[in-house]
Design a protein around this motif. Structure first.
Motif, PDB file in Angstrom:
ATOM      1  N   UNK A 168       0.806  -1.230   0.000  1.00  0.00           N
ATOM      2  CA  UNK A 168       0.000   0.000   0.000  1.00  0.00           C
ATOM      3  C   UNK A 168       0.838   1.278   0.000  1.00  0.00           C
ATOM      4  N   UNK A 169       1.987   1.252   0.633  1.00  0.00           N
ATOM      5  CA  UNK A 169       2.810   2.462   0.707  1.00  0.00           C
ATOM      6  C   UNK A 169       3.263   2.935  -0.680  1.00  0.00           C
ATOM      7  N   UNK A 170       3.189   2.019  -1.692  1.00  0.00           N
ATOM      8  CA  UNK A 170       3.606   2.390  -3.051  1.00  0.00           C
ATOM      9  C   UNK A 170       2.423   2.677  -3.985  1.00  0.00           C
ATOM     10  N   UNK A 171       1.200   2.632  -3.433  1.00  0.00           N
ATOM     11  CA  UNK A 171       0.006   2.783  -4.283  1.00  0.00           C
ATOM     12  C   UNK A 171      -0.071   4.116  -5.012  1.00  0.00           C
ATOM     13  N   UNK A 175      -5.800  10.236  -5.067  1.00  0.00           N
ATOM     14  CA  UNK A 175      -6.339  11.345  -4.277  1.00  0.00           C
ATOM     15  C   UNK A 175      -7.111  10.823  -3.066  1.00  0.00           C
ATOM     16  N   UNK A 176      -7.944   9.787  -3.302  1.00  0.00           N
ATOM     17  CA  UNK A 176      -8.761   9.220  -2.216  1.00  0.00           C
ATOM     18  C   UNK A 176      -7.872   8.713  -1.084  1.00  0.00           C
ATOM     19  N   UNK A 177      -6.711   8.178  -1.453  1.00  0.00           N
ATOM     20  CA  UNK A 177      -5.796   7.650  -0.429  1.00  0.00           C
ATOM     21  C   UNK A 177      -5.351   8.742   0.546  1.00  0.00           C
ATOM     22  N   UNK A 193      -7.903   4.663   8.722  1.00  0.00           N
ATOM     23  CA  UNK A 193      -7.626   3.226   8.857  1.00  0.00           C
ATOM     24  C   UNK A 193      -8.900   2.381   8.835  1.00  0.00           C
ATOM     25  N   UNK A 194     -10.051   3.023   8.995  1.00  0.00           N
ATOM     26  CA  UNK A 194     -11.303   2.248   9.051  1.00  0.00           C
ATOM     27  C   UNK A 194     -12.018   2.156   7.697  1.00  0.00           C
ATOM     28  N   UNK A 195     -11.473   2.764   6.680  1.00  0.00           N
ATOM     29  CA  UNK A 195     -12.201   2.847   5.402  1.00  0.00           C
ATOM     30  C   UNK A 195     -12.008   1.670   4.451  1.00  0.00           C
ATOM     31  N   UNK A 196     -11.147   0.717   4.795  1.00  0.00           N
ATOM     32  CA  UNK A 196     -11.005  -0.449   3.915  1.00  0.00           C
ATOM     33  C   UNK A 196     -11.769  -1.627   4.517  1.00  0.00           C
ATOM     34  N   UNK A 197     -12.298  -2.470   3.628  1.00  0.00           N
ATOM     35  CA  UNK A 197     -13.050  -3.652   4.074  1.00  0.00           C
ATOM     36  C   UNK A 197     -12.713  -4.840   3.174  1.00  0.00           C
ATOM     37  N   UNK A 198     -13.098  -6.019   3.625  1.00  0.00           N
ATOM     38  CA  UNK A 198     -12.915  -7.212   2.805  1.00  0.00           C
ATOM     39  C   UNK A 198     -14.151  -7.397   1.942  1.00  0.00           C
ATOM     40  N   UNK A 199     -13.942  -7.754   0.691  1.00  0.00           N
ATOM     41  CA  UNK A 199     -15.064  -7.963  -0.224  1.00  0.00           C
ATOM     42  C   UNK A 199     -14.746  -9.064  -1.221  1.00  0.00           C
ATOM     43  N   UNK A 200     -15.808  -9.740  -1.718  1.00  0.00           N
ATOM     44  CA  UNK A 200     -15.635 -10.688  -2.832  1.00  0.00           C
ATOM     45  C   UNK A 200     -16.262 -10.114  -4.092  1.00  0.00           C
ATOM     46  N   UNK A 201     -16.819  -8.910  -3.977  1.00  0.00           N
ATOM     47  CA  UNK A 201     -17.680  -8.381  -5.035  1.00  0.00           C
ATOM     48  C   UNK A 201     -16.973  -8.167  -6.384  1.00  0.00           C
ATOM     49  N   UNK A 202     -15.728  -7.792  -6.384  1.00  0.00           N
ATOM     50  CA  UNK A 202     -15.064  -7.487  -7.665  1.00  0.00           C
ATOM     51  C   UNK A 202     -14.523  -8.718  -8.374  1.00  0.00           C
ATOM     52  N   UNK A 203     -13.999  -9.672  -7.609  1.00  0.00           N
ATOM     53  CA  UNK A 203     -13.264 -10.763  -8.252  1.00  0.00           C
ATOM     54  C   UNK A 203     -13.754 -12.157  -7.890  1.00  0.00           C
ATOM     55  N   UNK A 218      -3.110   0.417   6.374  1.00  0.00           N
ATOM     56  CA  UNK A 218      -2.135   1.505   6.570  1.00  0.00           C
ATOM     57  C   UNK A 218      -1.937   2.308   5.289  1.00  0.00           C
ATOM     58  N   UNK A 219      -2.946   2.309   4.421  1.00  0.00           N
ATOM     59  CA  UNK A 219      -2.780   2.957   3.109  1.00  0.00           C
ATOM     60  C   UNK A 219      -2.989   4.473   3.146  1.00  0.00           C
ATOM     61  N   UNK A 220      -3.581   4.972   4.224  1.00  0.00           N
ATOM     62  CA  UNK A 220      -3.889   6.404   4.279  1.00  0.00           C
ATOM     63  C   UNK A 220      -2.631   7.246   4.088  1.00  0.00           C
TER      64      UNK A 220
END
Ligand SMILES: Cc1cc2nc3c(=O)[nH]c(=O)nc-3n(C[C@H](O)[C@H](O)[C@H](O)COP(=O)(O)O)c2cc1C
Length: 354
Positions: A241-244, A257-259, A264-274, A329-331
């Motif tokens: 993430x530090x290189x995103x 920009x969003x990053x 730290x609370x804005x990411x979640x686990x999902x299966x929706x995309x893949x 830790x991507x923020x």
């Protein structure tokens, strides 16, 4: 810095810091930049055709003479449930119409997926010194072929059980991927619920369970988190993430920009995309698929189904309908050259003058 084991000699690098392979984000320029700084750059080619993989490898080689790793997706190819795919395509069409995205309905029966087995020979031919992988363990023939030519293998584990299996199969090093990590979970044992172990307990316990070197991944982004991984017994770290938001990243401008604004609370686990569990910034697409309450086709079927929708959203710099894989830790991921991000990490652990 005191690492539990020294992996720099066997990887022919100066610092045990690995730039995580990030399919869709990592460019040959990012890999060569890190390789030139003395870290291990990793080129992701998971699921790509041998031809595309070769082109990318050659691009890295044109930019650096330093060694780098190539990363594979070592899963089995599943059977396709045409009915689930059909229902999912109805939803994708609805979303496309509602939000003016553009979705091309696909003939799922003609889908063809590339297996990692098609890539093994080309990696050997290109004399790639390090091959890392996720989503499974290569079959015995592939392991034997790669090891016979001296390729060093790094596998991904999300539980102690997976780590022990990797060691038993003769894998040389293990990336212990904690639940904080951005992107897909590397989980390959499906004998229970998805492992959701944090990097801290995962690294500590895997280090006790295996003898081979362990590389910590997930939530590592600065000097203090690198030092914490070393204190747990890790022999190195893998940082994604530090290189995103780096200059060499393929992330669209609105994602970079969003990053800068997430917490730290804005990411979640999902299966929706893949169809596979992955961590990313929560957005409208994830919510729409969850609300629809329909069965999500398995990976990589769902990944292929959503490709055109995501590509169209990316063209419009629209972050609501494409995957924004990112870790806890991507923020505030830095918007500067990858080499500058890497050097800053070295400075924070007091390693830049070594
Ligand atoms: C955008 C993105 C794409 C990723 N793609 C891959 C991949 O192709 N192969 C892989 O082994 N891991 C992949 N990962 C996972 C990383 O290797 C690593 O586990 C993770 O980035 C570490 O956590 P961090 O993001 O908190 O640094 C990806 C991660 C991200 C954020």
């Amino acid at each position: 810095m005191n690492w539990d084991q020294d992996i720099t000699a066997s990887l022919s690098i100066k610092y045990p810091i690995i730039q995580a392979p990030m399919l869709g984000i990592t460019t040959p320029e990012m890999v060569s930049a890190i390789a030139d700084e003395g870290g291990l750059g990793s080129l992701p080619v998971g699921g790509l055709s041998p031809e595309t993989s070769l082109q990318l490898i050659r691009k890295v080689k044109a930019k650096t003479t330093a060694p780098f790793a190539v990363n594979l997706f070592t899963h089995d190819i599943p059977a396709i449930d045409l009915n689930d795919a059909d229902i999912m395509q109805d939803l994708l069409e609805d979303l496309s119409e509602k939000y003016y995205l553009g979705y091309e309905r696909q003939d799922v029966a003609t889908f063809k997926f590339h297996s990692y087995k098609e890539q093994v020979e080309l990696l050997i031919g290109e004399k790639i010194p390090v091959v890392s992988f996720t989503f499974g363990i290569p079959d015995e023939t592939s392991i034997a072929q790669l090891k016979a030519t001296g390729v060093l293998l790094i596998g991904t584990a999300t539980s102690v059980k997976e780590a022990v299996l990797l060691e038993q199969q003769g894998i040389d090093m293990i990336t212990a991927q904690g639940i904080e990590a951005g992107g897909h979970r590397g989980t390959f044992l499906e004998d229970g619920p998805l492992p959701q172990v944090g990097t801290l307990p995962l690294v500590a316990q895997i280090c006790k369970a295996v003898k081979i070197p362990v590389i910590a991944a997930g939530g590592i982004y600065d000097g203090s988190t690198i030092k914490a991984a070393a204190a747990l017994g890790a022999a190195g770290v893998q940082i994604g993430s530090a290189f995103l938001a780096s200059d060499e990243s393929l992330a669209i401008p609105a994602f970079k920009q969003a990053l800068q604004h997430i917490s730290e609370t804005d990411t979640v686990l999902t299966r929706s995309f893949s169809g596979r569990w992955a961590r990313g910034i929560r957005n409208k697409f994830m919510e729409a698929v969850e609300e629809a309450g329909i069965r999500i086709p398995v990976y990589p079927v769902q990944n292929s189904l959503t490709t055109s929708l995501r590509a169209n959203a990316q063209k419009k710099d629209n972050i609501n309908f494409t995957n924004l894989w990112a870790g806890q830790s991507a923020a505030k991921a830095k918007q500067e050259p990858a080499a500058a991000i890497f050097r800053n990490l070295l400075m924070q652990i007091g390693a830049s003058d070594q």
